[in-house]
Design an enzyme around this catalytic site. Structure first.
Site, PDB file in Angstrom:
ATOM      1  CB  ALA A 288      44.685 -59.790   4.878  1.00  0.00           C
ATOM      2  CB  THR A 289      46.205 -60.615   9.848  1.00  0.00           C
ATOM      3  OG1 THR A 289      45.004 -61.466   9.822  1.00  0.00           O
ATOM      4  CG2 THR A 289      46.258 -60.333  11.441  1.00  0.00           C
TER       5      THR A 289
ATOM      6  CD  GLN B  48      35.864 -62.127   2.184  1.00  0.00           C
ATOM      7  OE1 GLN B  48      35.438 -62.088   1.278  1.00  0.00           O
ATOM      8  NE2 GLN B  48      36.417 -62.420   3.142  1.00  0.00           N
TER       9      GLN B  48
ATOM     10  CB  SER C 198      44.246 -62.429   2.393  1.00  0.00           C
ATOM     11  OG  SER C 198      44.618 -63.827   2.642  1.00  0.00           O
TER      12      SER C 198
ATOM     13  CG  HIS D  25      43.347 -67.620   2.337  1.00  0.00           C
ATOM     14  ND1 HIS D  25      42.335 -67.840   3.032  1.00  0.00           N
ATOM     15  CD2 HIS D  25      43.972 -66.636   3.287  1.00  0.00           C
ATOM     16  CE1 HIS D  25      42.123 -67.430   4.161  1.00  0.00           C
ATOM     17  NE2 HIS D  25      43.138 -66.432   4.062  1.00  0.00           N
TER      18      HIS D  25
ATOM     19  CB  THR E 248      63.551 -65.771   3.541  1.00  0.00           C
ATOM     20  OG1 THR E 248      64.386 -65.532   4.234  1.00  0.00           O
ATOM     21  CG2 THR E 248      63.555 -66.222   2.330  1.00  0.00           C
TER      22      THR E 248
ATOM     23  CB  CYS F 185      32.618 -61.990  14.491  1.00  0.00           C
ATOM     24  SG  CYS F 185      33.872 -62.052  15.937  1.00  0.00           S
TER      25      CYS F 185
HETATM   26  N1  PLP Z   1      40.084 -58.794   6.152  1.00  0.00           N
HETATM   27  C1  PLP Z   1      39.041 -59.249   5.801  1.00  0.00           C
HETATM   28  C2  PLP Z   1      37.800 -58.683   5.222  1.00  0.00           C
HETATM   29  C3  PLP Z   1      38.960 -60.809   5.990  1.00  0.00           C
HETATM   30  O1  PLP Z   1      37.744 -61.701   5.515  1.00  0.00           O
HETATM   31  C4  PLP Z   1      40.110 -61.607   6.565  1.00  0.00           C
HETATM   32  C5  PLP Z   1      39.884 -63.057   6.551  1.00  0.00           C
HETATM   33  O2  PLP Z   1      38.898 -63.651   7.101  1.00  0.00           O
HETATM   34  C6  PLP Z   1      41.116 -60.882   6.846  1.00  0.00           C
HETATM   35  C7  PLP Z   1      41.138 -59.631   6.780  1.00  0.00           C
HETATM   36  C8  PLP Z   1      42.224 -61.553   7.430  1.00  0.00           C
HETATM   37  O3  PLP Z   1      43.160 -62.282   6.343  1.00  0.00           O
HETATM   38  P1  PLP Z   1      44.376 -63.512   6.412  1.00  0.00           P
HETATM   39  O4  PLP Z   1      43.534 -64.741   6.848  1.00  0.00           O
HETATM   40  O5  PLP Z   1      45.127 -63.302   5.274  1.00  0.00           O
HETATM   41  O6  PLP Z   1      45.044 -62.865   7.547  1.00  0.00           O
END
Ligand code: PLP
Length: 358
Positions: free
Chosen positions: A72-73, A168, A184, A186, A222, A304
């Protein structure tokens, strides 16, 4: 061991594991082909990715398409950096660091206020040159649910785009309409190392990585058929079980609130995903509690991000003092948590707090 850290990550669903195995080494009828190769093995891997794309898309609003990413990042970076330049990016004060730090790094960034319950009101003022608004759907630290649909309307009125970080929320709640949505795997019982960005039709993004031009030229690199197939299977299970998962979480929440009635709740009781219990107790030494309750996997409410050393900007934004934040813990539970585990964890945590005389 009792795992109560569902906001950090979730256990892999057996269905996701099963879906991944065949794409790891070619046994069990899958293959190790490159999904971007034109030959038969490549096409098979590609087909698995497209099945997963449909499974993941089923939980997004209609009228958009999905780009798979490594997390997600990465999806958030692509959304914020790729959606334009110039103008202000307005972000809620309780966004994840991936949003806050990215928006802060690229230009003018306006912090949107949240109230004492952890909710970000769409009626507040915005800078006139706002080009992008970022308000998450469910907060990762205190679980509060934001009025995301109203924020989308606000963005439309302001001529801005709306990015909703739904990491979330995806798989748990219906997603609100937005221009860009990030998730994300996971966090909903899929594997680590794969995320996605949903892009509303008509929204133009600039690629942030150069390379092979995969994912419609937006995200080169890829793709991993195993990770993507695991994400797709996890999404399909979440879609099927959403109501049951929610009912299960509500039962656990009620029990945990009753068993830990001596603790104060951080954030709204009602506008909240109830698989998140962020609690505090005056004078609590959280490090000592963690040490005394090693059987329970939970998180320090004041941290955090684990290991980051930064204290919680979310608890500060809802008006807690540094001391109150340091007296806080976060418990996260979900599909695979049992009532017996909640009861045992509550007993251990209560005893641990009482041993401290708090
Ligand atoms: N955004 C939120 C609200 C999250 O809780 C997290 C992960 O803790 C992320 C973004 C980042 O996700 P990722 O671990 O896939 O980079």
């Amino acid at each position: 061991m009792i795992y109560l850290d569902y906001q950090a990550t979730t256990p892999l669903a057996p269905e996701a594991r099963e879906a991944m195995l065949q794409w790891l080494d070619g046994t069990d009828g899958g293959g190790f082909g490159n999904p971007h190769s034109p030959h038969r093995m490549g096409r098979q891997a590609r087909a698995a990715i497209e099945v997963a794309r449909d499974q993941v898309a089923a939980l997004f609003p209609p009228g958009g398409s999905i780009v798979f990413t490594g997390s997600a990042t990465e999806a958030i970076n692509l959304a914020i950096r790729g959606s334009g330049a110039g103008g202000t990016v307005a972000v809620s004060a309780i966004e994840h660091a991936a949003v806050l730090d990215t928006a802060g790094a690229i230009g003018p960034c306006h912090r949107l206020k949240v109230d004492g319950k952890g909710v970000c009101d769409p009626d507040q003022a915005l800078p006139a040159d706002t080009r992008l608004i970022c308000v998450m759907q469910v907060n990762n630290e205190i679980g509060t649910i934001q009025p995301a649909g109203r924020w989308h309307g606000r963005a439309q009125d302001a001529g801005a785009l709306y990015l909703c970080d739904a990491v979330q929320a995806y798989g748990k709640l219906l997603l609100a309409d937005a221009d860009l949505i990030t998730i994300s795997a996971h966090k909903f019982h899929g594997p680590k190392g794969v995320g996605a960005l949903w892009i509303r039709d008509g929204v133009k993004l600039t690629a942030q990585m150069t390379g092979g031009g995969q994912e419609a030229g937006i995200r080169s690199g890829t793709l991993s058929p195993a990770l993507v197939a695991g994400m797709g299977a996890a999404a399909a299970v979440a879609a099927q079980r959403m109501d049951d998962d929610r009912a299960h979480v509500e039962r656990l929440w009620k029990a945990a609130r009753r068993l830990m009635a001596d603790w104060d709740l951080n954030g709204s009781e009602m506008d909240r995903w109830h698989g998140n219990l962020n609690l505090r107790r005056e004078g609590l030494d959280v490090n000592r509690l963690m040490n005394d309750c090693r059987e329970v996997m939970f998180s320090a409410g004041s941290a955090c991000a684990s290991g980051s050393g930064r204290t919680s900007h979310v608890l500060a934004a809802i008006g807690l003092t540094t001391r109150e934040a340091k007296n806080s813990i976060r418990l996260g539970f979900g599909r695979y948590t049992t009532m017996v585990q909640i009861e045992e964890a509550a007993r251990l945590l209560n005893e641990g707090a009482e041993a401290q005389g708090v």
